[in-house]
Design an enzyme around this catalytic site. Structure first.
Site, PDB file in Angstrom:
ATOM      1  N   ASP A   8     -13.665   3.829   5.327  1.00 31.96           N
ATOM      2  CA  ASP A   8     -12.760   2.795   4.848  1.00 31.96           C
ATOM      3  C   ASP A   8     -12.062   3.368   3.601  1.00 31.96           C
ATOM      4  O   ASP A   8     -12.529   4.358   3.019  1.00 31.96           O
ATOM      5  CB  ASP A   8     -13.576   1.548   4.483  1.00 31.96           C
ATOM      6  CG  ASP A   8     -12.755   0.517   3.741  1.00 31.96           C
ATOM      7  OD1 ASP A   8     -11.647   0.201   4.211  1.00 31.96           O
ATOM      8  OD2 ASP A   8     -13.224   0.034   2.687  1.00 31.96           O
ATOM      9  N   ASP A  10      -9.899   1.095   0.960  1.00 28.96           N
ATOM     10  CA  ASP A  10      -9.876   0.185  -0.195  1.00 28.96           C
ATOM     11  C   ASP A  10     -11.282  -0.246  -0.580  1.00 28.96           C
ATOM     12  O   ASP A  10     -11.991  -0.869   0.216  1.00 28.96           O
ATOM     13  CB  ASP A  10      -9.006  -1.034   0.108  1.00 28.96           C
ATOM     14  CG  ASP A  10      -7.555  -0.635   0.288  1.00 28.96           C
ATOM     15  OD1 ASP A  10      -7.055   0.120  -0.556  1.00 28.96           O
ATOM     16  OD2 ASP A  10      -6.931  -1.058   1.279  1.00 28.96           O
ATOM     17  N   GLU A  54      -0.338 -10.455   5.205  1.00 31.85           N
ATOM     18  CA  GLU A  54      -1.070 -11.651   5.634  1.00 31.85           C
ATOM     19  C   GLU A  54      -1.587 -12.419   4.416  1.00 31.85           C
ATOM     20  O   GLU A  54      -1.589 -13.652   4.384  1.00 31.85           O
ATOM     21  CB  GLU A  54      -2.240 -11.238   6.532  1.00 31.85           C
ATOM     22  CG  GLU A  54      -1.815 -10.660   7.878  1.00 31.85           C
ATOM     23  CD  GLU A  54      -1.423  -9.182   7.847  1.00 31.85           C
ATOM     24  OE1 GLU A  54      -1.359  -8.580   6.751  1.00 31.85           O
ATOM     25  OE2 GLU A  54      -1.166  -8.630   8.929  1.00 31.85           O
ATOM     26  N   ALA A  83       8.173  -3.918  -1.655  1.00 31.84           N
ATOM     27  CA  ALA A  83       8.261  -3.643  -3.095  1.00 31.84           C
ATOM     28  C   ALA A  83       6.883  -3.362  -3.660  1.00 31.84           C
ATOM     29  O   ALA A  83       6.683  -2.440  -4.464  1.00 31.84           O
ATOM     30  CB  ALA A  83       8.897  -4.834  -3.805  1.00 31.84           C
ATOM     31  N   LYS A  84       5.893  -4.135  -3.227  1.00 32.28           N
ATOM     32  CA  LYS A  84       4.508  -3.917  -3.693  1.00 32.28           C
ATOM     33  C   LYS A  84       3.999  -2.542  -3.257  1.00 32.28           C
ATOM     34  O   LYS A  84       3.330  -1.844  -4.032  1.00 32.28           O
ATOM     35  CB  LYS A  84       3.620  -5.050  -3.153  1.00 32.28           C
ATOM     36  CG  LYS A  84       2.145  -4.909  -3.462  1.00 32.28           C
ATOM     37  CD  LYS A  84       1.389  -4.358  -2.263  1.00 32.28           C
ATOM     38  CE  LYS A  84      -0.042  -4.014  -2.572  1.00 32.28           C
ATOM     39  NZ  LYS A  84      -0.759  -3.515  -1.399  1.00 32.28           N
TER      40      LYS A  84
HETATM   41  C1  XBP Z   1      -8.151  -3.686   2.538  1.00 32.13           C
HETATM   42  C2  XBP Z   1      -7.124  -4.742   2.552  1.00 32.13           C
HETATM   43  C3  XBP Z   1      -5.718  -4.397   2.237  1.00 32.13           C
HETATM   44  C4  XBP Z   1      -5.291  -4.206   0.823  1.00 32.13           C
HETATM   45  C5  XBP Z   1      -3.790  -4.219   0.699  1.00 32.13           C
HETATM   46  O1  XBP Z   1      -9.258  -4.001   3.391  1.00 32.13           O
HETATM   47  O2  XBP Z   1      -7.388  -5.878   2.867  1.00 32.13           O
HETATM   48  O3  XBP Z   1      -4.971  -5.472   2.700  1.00 32.13           O
HETATM   49  O4  XBP Z   1      -5.818  -5.257   0.034  1.00 32.13           O
HETATM   50  O5  XBP Z   1      -3.147  -3.301   1.502  1.00 32.13           O
HETATM   51  P1  XBP Z   1     -10.258  -2.841   3.896  1.00 32.13           P
HETATM   52  P2  XBP Z   1      -1.645  -3.608   2.095  1.00 32.13           P
HETATM   53  O6  XBP Z   1     -10.770  -2.088   2.703  1.00 32.13           O
HETATM   54  O7  XBP Z   1     -11.389  -3.591   4.566  1.00 32.13           O
HETATM   55  O8  XBP Z   1      -9.517  -1.970   4.871  1.00 32.13           O
HETATM   56  O9  XBP Z   1      -0.927  -4.423   1.080  1.00 32.13           O
HETATM   57  O10 XBP Z   1      -1.040  -2.248   2.300  1.00 32.13           O
HETATM   58  O11 XBP Z   1      -1.843  -4.363   3.388  1.00 32.13           O
HETATM   59 MG    MG Z   2     -12.732  -1.885   1.880  1.00 29.66          MG
END
Ligand code: XBP
Ligand code: MG
Length: 259
Positions: A8, A10, A54, A83-84
């Protein structure tokens, strides 16, 4: 036999939610002239919706359901999210986000042992590439035999789609791989793809009563300047630095029970 690690991004490779995504969302709101500001406690709740677009839509529906129902809502979300993403990748390229302790070491050990590496994430592909290049070097995306991002699949986590796609690209059954995750949502996605999981809890990855069993439940991978503590493995309580040999042993032992 363990042949691949599926990571994973994030919360697992780095504390990206705290150091990257949350500040980028708030900066994008400010630059768009929106009055929204997400605090860390609020963001912890909003993470129940995976995926940035989402999450934005879920928030908008909470604070202004009439505007969020208008025909242009999705295109406005898409523009705000673009933008983010630009802000996020800029912050990452500038060095605002560091890898969690032990990540670089374990990646190196797995590569030296001949294991395949893959990524299975909910975030945007550009964010993954920016993080890998900024922290592990410009060539590091090529270390990964598969990089599956949120928009590559029909359903984001907790659905198993990103893990199933990564396994298909690796050409391996789930029993030959191990997922490394930081959150209950991520553990659910990996387990529903049939994968054994190492959990390294992150700043926003609190325990969850319904979480499926994991191989080991740790507060991190640990490194020379700070071993992981507060962990549970098939052999009982654990403290130290997670190495490739530990993964082989835990993988052979199987899940410990409710995580
Ligand atoms: C990560 C997420 C992502 C980030 C944002 O979950 O939920 O949505 O918060 O990324 P995981 P984006 O670690 O379980 O994969 O804004 O690019 O969607
Ligand atoms: Mg994660």
């Amino acid at each position: 036999m363990l042949k691949a690690l599926i990571w994973d991004v994030d919360g697992t490779l780095a504390e990206t939610e705290r150091d990257g995504h949350l500040p980028a969302f708030n900066q994008a709101f400010a630059e768009a002239g929106l009055p929204w500001r997400w605090s860390e406690p609020l963001y912890a709740e909003l993470l129940a919706t995976t995926g940035g677009k989402e999450r934005l839509l879920a928030w908008w529906r909470q604070v202004d359901p009439a505007a969020a129902a208008r025909p242009d809502a999705l295109s406005r979300i898409a523009a705000l999210h673009a933008a983010k993403t630009a802000i996020y990748t800029g912050r990452v390229a500038a060095g605002a986000v560091a890898l969690r302790p032990g990540v670089a070491r374990l990646l190196g050990q797995a590569r030296a042992a001949g294991a395949a590496l893959a990524i299975a994430t909910t975030t945007t592909r550009a964010n993954v590439l920016a993080l890998l290049q900024a922290t592990l070097g410009p060539d590091s995306p090529a270390w990964f035999a598969a990089i599956v991002a949120g928009d590559d699949v029909a359903r984001k986590k907790p659905a198993p789609d990103v893990y199933q796609a990564a396994l298909a690209q690796l050409g391996l059954p789930p029993s030959a791989a191990l997922a490394i995750e930081d959150s209950a949502i991520g553990v659910t996605a990996a387990r529903d793809a049939g994968l054994p999981v190492l959990l390294t809890r992150s700043a926003f990855g609190p325990p969850s009563p319904g979480m499926p069993p994991v191989l080991a439940d740790l507060d991190g991978l640990g490194d020379d300047d700070g071993p992981a503590a507060g962990g549970r493995t098939p052999q009982g309580p654990w403290r130290g630095r997670v190495g490739w040999g530990d993964l082989l042993r835990w993988h052979a032992a199987g899940p410990t029970g409710p995580g």
